[in-house]
Write a protein that holds these residues in place. Structure first.
Motif, mmCIF file in Angstrom:
data_model
loop_
_atom_site.group_PDB
_atom_site.id
_atom_site.type_symbol
_atom_site.label_atom_id
_atom_site.label_comp_id
_atom_site.label_asym_id
_atom_site.label_seq_id
_atom_site.Cartn_x
_atom_site.Cartn_y
_atom_site.Cartn_z
ATOM 1 N N ARG A 232 -4.450 -13.572 7.839
ATOM 2 C CA ARG A 232 -5.755 -13.431 8.255
ATOM 3 C C ARG A 232 -6.709 -13.018 7.400
ATOM 4 O O ARG A 232 -7.936 -13.597 7.208
ATOM 5 N N LYS A 233 -6.594 -11.949 6.745
ATOM 6 C CA LYS A 233 -7.453 -10.991 5.941
ATOM 7 C C LYS A 233 -7.013 -11.028 4.553
ATOM 8 O O LYS A 233 -7.302 -10.067 4.064
ATOM 9 N N ARG A 234 -6.812 -12.267 3.866
ATOM 10 C CA ARG A 234 -6.368 -12.302 2.623
ATOM 11 C C ARG A 234 -7.347 -11.707 1.653
ATOM 12 O O ARG A 234 -7.000 -11.095 0.747
ATOM 13 N N SER A 235 -8.604 -11.875 1.768
ATOM 14 C CA SER A 235 -9.375 -11.642 0.805
ATOM 15 C C SER A 235 -9.730 -9.901 0.794
ATOM 16 O O SER A 235 -9.846 -9.357 -0.037
ATOM 17 N N VAL A 236 -9.722 -9.601 1.976
ATOM 18 C CA VAL A 236 -9.599 -8.089 2.297
ATOM 19 C C VAL A 236 -8.577 -7.455 1.791
ATOM 20 O O VAL A 236 -8.503 -6.287 0.793
ATOM 21 N N VAL A 237 -7.451 -7.750 2.049
ATOM 22 C CA VAL A 237 -6.138 -7.183 1.312
ATOM 23 C C VAL A 237 -6.460 -7.248 -0.297
ATOM 24 O O VAL A 237 -6.212 -6.212 -0.849
ATOM 25 N N ASP A 238 -6.727 -8.299 -0.661
ATOM 26 C CA ASP A 238 -6.846 -8.385 -2.188
ATOM 27 C C ASP A 238 -7.824 -7.504 -2.727
ATOM 28 O O ASP A 238 -7.483 -6.648 -3.724
ATOM 29 N N ARG A 239 -9.133 -7.221 -2.029
ATOM 30 C CA ARG A 239 -9.950 -6.238 -2.482
ATOM 31 C C ARG A 239 -9.608 -4.774 -2.048
ATOM 32 O O ARG A 239 -9.871 -4.115 -3.069
ATOM 33 N N ALA B 51 13.160 -8.451 -2.267
ATOM 34 C CA ALA B 51 12.170 -9.441 -1.968
ATOM 35 C C ALA B 51 11.917 -9.761 -0.739
ATOM 36 O O ALA B 51 10.629 -10.044 -0.373
ATOM 37 N N ASP B 52 12.853 -9.393 0.338
ATOM 38 C CA ASP B 52 12.904 -9.886 1.778
ATOM 39 C C ASP B 52 11.617 -8.761 2.551
ATOM 40 O O ASP B 52 11.248 -8.962 3.467
ATOM 41 N N PHE B 53 11.544 -7.653 1.772
ATOM 42 C CA PHE B 53 10.612 -6.603 2.364
ATOM 43 C C PHE B 53 9.201 -6.575 1.859
ATOM 44 O O PHE B 53 8.431 -5.649 2.383
ATOM 45 N N VAL B 54 8.791 -7.252 0.589
ATOM 46 C CA VAL B 54 7.638 -6.872 0.154
ATOM 47 C C VAL B 54 6.551 -8.682 0.001
ATOM 48 O O VAL B 54 7.222 -9.657 0.166
ATOM 49 N N ASP B 55 5.595 -8.090 -0.375
ATOM 50 C CA ASP B 55 4.520 -9.379 -0.609
ATOM 51 C C ASP B 55 3.886 -8.756 -1.890
ATOM 52 O O ASP B 55 3.123 -7.946 -1.848
ATOM 53 N N ALA B 56 4.564 -9.293 -2.977
ATOM 54 C CA ALA B 56 4.002 -8.831 -4.401
ATOM 55 C C ALA B 56 2.753 -9.868 -4.987
ATOM 56 O O ALA B 56 2.601 -9.666 -6.172
ATOM 57 N N SER B 57 2.278 -10.751 -4.047
ATOM 58 C CA SER B 57 1.457 -11.501 -4.674
ATOM 59 C C SER B 57 0.044 -11.067 -5.153
ATOM 60 O O SER B 57 -0.262 -11.210 -6.144
ATOM 61 N N PHE B 58 -0.457 -9.854 -4.318
ATOM 62 C CA PHE B 58 -1.333 -9.619 -4.925
ATOM 63 C C PHE B 58 -1.581 -8.739 -6.169
ATOM 64 O O PHE B 58 -2.420 -8.919 -7.006
ATOM 65 N N PHE B 59 -0.520 -7.936 -6.383
ATOM 66 C CA PHE B 59 -0.490 -7.160 -7.488
ATOM 67 C C PHE B 59 -0.105 -8.195 -8.758
ATOM 68 O O PHE B 59 -0.477 -7.883 -9.932
ATOM 69 N N ARG B 60 0.624 -9.165 -8.489
ATOM 70 C CA ARG B 60 0.713 -10.115 -9.653
ATOM 71 C C ARG B 60 -0.585 -10.920 -9.899
ATOM 72 O O ARG B 60 -0.985 -10.974 -11.246
ATOM 73 N N GLU B 61 -1.567 -11.223 -9.060
ATOM 74 C CA GLU B 61 -2.656 -11.832 -9.469
ATOM 75 C C GLU B 61 -3.558 -10.738 -10.049
ATOM 76 O O GLU B 61 -4.302 -11.167 -11.099
ATOM 77 N N ILE B 62 -3.564 -9.418 -9.499
ATOM 78 C CA ILE B 62 -4.246 -8.310 -10.305
ATOM 79 C C ILE B 62 -4.004 -8.273 -11.720
ATOM 80 O O ILE B 62 -4.810 -8.001 -12.642
ATOM 81 N N GLU B 63 -2.622 -8.241 -12.082
ATOM 82 C CA GLU B 63 -2.037 -7.992 -13.471
ATOM 83 C C GLU B 63 -2.500 -9.230 -14.354
ATOM 84 O O GLU B 63 -2.918 -8.886 -15.439
ATOM 85 N N LYS B 64 -2.523 -10.222 -13.563
ATOM 86 C CA LYS B 64 -2.946 -11.590 -14.583
ATOM 87 C C LYS B 64 -4.407 -11.593 -14.715
ATOM 88 O O LYS B 64 -4.889 -12.009 -15.853
ATOM 89 N N SER B 65 -5.326 -10.969 -13.915
ATOM 90 C CA SER B 65 -6.814 -10.657 -14.095
ATOM 91 C C SER B 65 -7.094 -9.754 -15.304
ATOM 92 O O SER B 65 -8.565 -10.040 -15.636
ATOM 93 N N GLY B 66 -6.260 -9.032 -15.623
ATOM 94 C CA GLY B 66 -6.892 -8.067 -16.626
ATOM 95 C C GLY B 66 -7.425 -6.769 -16.256
ATOM 96 O O GLY B 66 -8.099 -6.118 -17.209
ATOM 97 N N LEU B 67 -7.453 -6.469 -14.948
ATOM 98 C CA LEU B 67 -8.151 -5.474 -14.450
ATOM 99 C C LEU B 67 -7.494 -4.212 -15.135
ATOM 100 O O LEU B 67 -8.485 -3.260 -15.499
ATOM 101 N N ILE B 68 -6.227 -3.995 -15.206
ATOM 102 C CA ILE B 68 -5.646 -2.855 -15.772
ATOM 103 C C ILE B 68 -6.158 -2.580 -17.111
ATOM 104 O O ILE B 68 -6.555 -1.340 -17.479
ATOM 105 N N GLU B 69 -6.301 -3.787 -18.185
ATOM 106 C CA GLU B 69 -6.441 -3.309 -19.448
ATOM 107 C C GLU B 69 -8.035 -2.957 -19.375
ATOM 108 O O GLU B 69 -8.363 -2.119 -20.041
ATOM 109 N N LYS B 70 -8.723 -3.505 -18.556
ATOM 110 C CA LYS B 70 -10.158 -3.400 -18.594
ATOM 111 C C LYS B 70 -10.541 -1.903 -18.168
ATOM 112 O O LYS B 70 -11.198 -1.142 -19.018
#
Length: 316
Positions: A211-218, A293-312
């Motif tokens: 329901r709140k995917r944008s909230v969780v991402d931020r 994998a049955d216990f997690v939702d790793a999608s948010f941090f996968r996207e964050i990793e791709k975004s380059g936020l850590i390097e920045k």
């Protein structure tokens, strides 16, 4: 997000965050709020302390909080019982537990623990689990080679060591500082022994995520920035931790900070190996038939990793 009528400004999304106890690894929601990082991501949080991980996880399942920072065991057991909870990440994947020996102890290696009495807070606790894993690395078994003594809590273990009534204790946090001030010394730590165990684990229900995917991402991005703040602003972090812990001295807050900061992950994504290690230690047959994998939702941090936020963040 919702537009404020007539203002043209965006209203911050409200989120209810809860943590089970004051600790550095569980401080992300509180620190994100205090530093203004949540506001940067248009989030307004109510941060609650709800003691007892099983109780906190039930509060999460009931929908009374949106994201819970709780013990990994309570979260995984809830999932095995059918609750639709998903682990979003963990601040660290190695605990800060240590085996500490008294000042006059002749114990120098794990193998020397044979015949020893080791104080732990409670059976089944993180300290107890760590101790059993450490003993296994030395080929030692509780009850056969070593006696584990349940004393009720870390302060009681430290007090017994300071009084000279106990030679070995499993400790972390301020209780470890108390023992060290009395001359106790480190024998082995979870980090040195590479015993994996997620700490500062945070989870949400799958319905809230949907329901709140944008909230969780931020929110996940704010946690990444909060860890960066902790790692790069030592003085400011320690001052905030003093407030968070309810008036600790600078020495005590510094000890807690130093004990944990190098263990914290720049990208606090779910770690399959650490989670699998937890499942492998479970007696419940369901754990044996489950994958991390049955216990997690790793999608948010996968996207964050791709975004380059850590390097920045860490390039600055």
């Amino acid at each position: 997000m919702v537009l404020l009528a007539g203002s043209g400004a965006l209203a911050a999304d409200k989120v209810r965050l809860a943590y089970v106890s004051p600790s550095v690894s569980l401080s992300l929601p509180w620190m994100a709020k205090e530093t203004g990082i949540l506001g940067k991501y248009d989030l307004a949080a109510e941060v609650l302390l709800i003691t007892g991980s099983p109780r906190l996880v039930q509060t999460l399942i009931s929908g009374d909080v949106d994201v819970a920072f709780a013990g990994i065991t309570a979260i995984t057991r809830a999932r095995m019982r059918g609750a639709e909870v998903a682990i979003l990440g963990a601040a660290a994947n190695v605990s800060s537990q240590k085996l500490i020996v008294g000042r006059n102890s002749r114990i120098r290696r794990l193998e020397d623990l044979k015949g020893a009495i080791i104080g732990v807070s409670q059976y089944g606790s993180e300290a107890d689990t760590f101790t059993r894993n450490a003993l296994a690395l030395a080929g030692l078994k509780p009850d056969r080679d070593v006696t584990l003594l349940q004393l009720g809590g870390h302060p009681q273990v430290a007090a017994a060591m300071v009084a000279g009534k106990l030679d070995v204790g499993a400790l972390a946090g301020l209780a470890a500082l108390t023992a060290e001030k009395a001359g106790a010394r480190l024998l082995a730590s979870a980090a040195e022994l590479k015993i994996l165990s997620p700490s500062g684990t945070f989870a949400a229900t799958r319905s809230f995520i949907q329901r709140k995917r944008s909230v969780v991402d931020r929110l996940m991005r704010s946690f990444v920035e909060t860890i960066h703040y902790l790692k790069t602003h030592r003085t400011g972090s320690i001052a905030l931790l003093q407030k968070y812990f309810g008036g600790l001295s600078a020495e005590e807050a510094s000890y807690l900070y130093q004990e944990q900061i190098d263990l914290m992950e720049a990208l606090p994504a779910p770690n399959d190996r650490a989670l699998q290690a937890v499942l492998d230690r479970e007696a419940d047959p369901k754990a044996k038939n489950s994958a991390a994998a049955d216990f997690v939702d790793a999608s948010f941090f996968r996207e964050i990793e791709k975004s380059g936020l850590i390097e920045k963040l860490y390039r600055k």
